[in-house]
Design an enzyme around this catalytic site. Sequence first.
Site, PDB file in Angstrom:
ATOM      1  N   LYS A  78       0.982  -1.579   0.019  1.00 37.25           N
ATOM      2  CA  LYS A  78      -0.034  -0.120   0.099  1.00 37.25           C
ATOM      3  C   LYS A  78       0.260   1.191  -0.282  1.00 37.25           C
ATOM      4  CE  LYS A  78      -1.806  -1.568   3.707  1.00 37.25           C
ATOM      5  NZ  LYS A  78      -1.460  -2.566   4.140  1.00 37.25           N
ATOM      6  N   ARG A  85     -10.067   0.307   9.025  1.00 38.63           N
ATOM      7  CA  ARG A  85      -9.137  -1.262   9.081  1.00 38.63           C
ATOM      8  C   ARG A  85     -10.447  -1.884   9.679  1.00 38.63           C
ATOM      9  NH1 ARG A  85      -3.685   0.089   8.971  1.00 38.63           N
ATOM     10  NH2 ARG A  85      -2.915  -2.016   8.928  1.00 38.63           N
ATOM     11  N   ARG A 133      12.047  -5.823   5.109  1.00 35.48           N
ATOM     12  CA  ARG A 133      11.861  -4.534   4.731  1.00 35.48           C
ATOM     13  C   ARG A 133      12.559  -3.761   5.937  1.00 35.48           C
ATOM     14  NH1 ARG A 133       5.836  -2.123   5.505  1.00 35.48           N
ATOM     15  NH2 ARG A 133       5.674  -3.168   7.531  1.00 35.48           N
ATOM     16  N   ARG A 186      11.539  -1.992  11.104  1.00 36.81           N
ATOM     17  CA  ARG A 186       9.846  -1.298  12.462  1.00 36.81           C
ATOM     18  C   ARG A 186       9.564  -1.925  13.174  1.00 36.81           C
ATOM     19  NH1 ARG A 186       4.877  -0.070   8.422  1.00 36.81           N
ATOM     20  NH2 ARG A 186       4.291  -0.988   9.571  1.00 36.81           N
ATOM     21  N   ARG A 244      -0.315  -9.857  13.427  1.00 38.61           N
ATOM     22  CA  ARG A 244      -0.574  -8.532  12.223  1.00 38.61           C
ATOM     23  C   ARG A 244      -1.618  -8.981  11.216  1.00 38.61           C
ATOM     24  NH1 ARG A 244       4.588  -5.821  10.460  1.00 38.61           N
ATOM     25  NH2 ARG A 244       2.914  -4.374   9.359  1.00 38.61           N
TER      26      ARG A 244
END
Length: 210
Positions: A13, A88, A122, A155, A166
């Site tokens: 996203k 969400r 990431r 992160r 998650r």
Amino acid sequence: MKMVFLGPPGAGKGTVAAKAKDYYSIPHISTGDLFRSNIKNKTELGKQVEAILAAGSLVPDSVTIAMVKDRISQPDCEKGFILDGFPRTIAQAEALAEMTELDAVVNFVISNEEVVERLSGRRMCPSTGHIYHVKFNPPKVEGKDDETGEDLIQRDDDKPQAILHRLEVYTAQTEPLIKWYTDRGLIRNVQTSNSMSPDAVFEETKKVLK
Ligand code: AP5
Ligand code: MG
């Protein structure tokens, strides 16, 4: 154009929104980025949400809805916006429908296996927000931001325990929005995979938005 980018953690996203905001000349509003910037600046909101983000749980609807309402009422959102990571929950979608009328909801589709591979590799720049991947989208110099040369970070919620949580939260609370927005005629699906470059995913996004 007023649009929402929907999809599981790591669906891309933020990566696509970074391209789409320039192409459509509209702001990219990521609720995750807004929370992380509050945490970095040690604001009251930041202190309130820090542990929630690290665990990969959802910030309460009331807090999130108020933050988005304030943000999309700013003058730069008059022509449109990309909401990334909001709504969400069904309650957030209902609140958004009362605030404004959307043109499209882009749903990025990806397998759970690929999500785990993406999130564990990431890296991001804490000040520019640029997103990288050690294998799929590496920076020019290892560990450094392309623009500022700053050290990239991982992160807190990209650690294995938080990633699994998650994904569970996504399935339980956010996935039902696909049907909710399909029923309202707004869903535009974009199939993605790790063998598709971010540019290729962006091309598909433009196609479904035509
Ligand atoms: P948020 O920051 O929104 O995280 P998320 O939804 O889990 O999504 P991510 O940012 O992890 O993934 P992404 O889809 O943006 O993927 P990216 O482009 O980075 O939210 C974080 C937290 O904030 C939540 O857990 C919650 O606590 C809180 N929060 C936020 N919004 C909330 C709300 N509305 N209500 C309540 N709480 C809220 O890409 C991922 C990786 O893949 C990168 O490394 C990238 O380089 C790589 N990649 C991208 N595209 C490709 C490609 N085509 N091929 C290969 N690799 C690719
Ligand atoms: Mg993101």
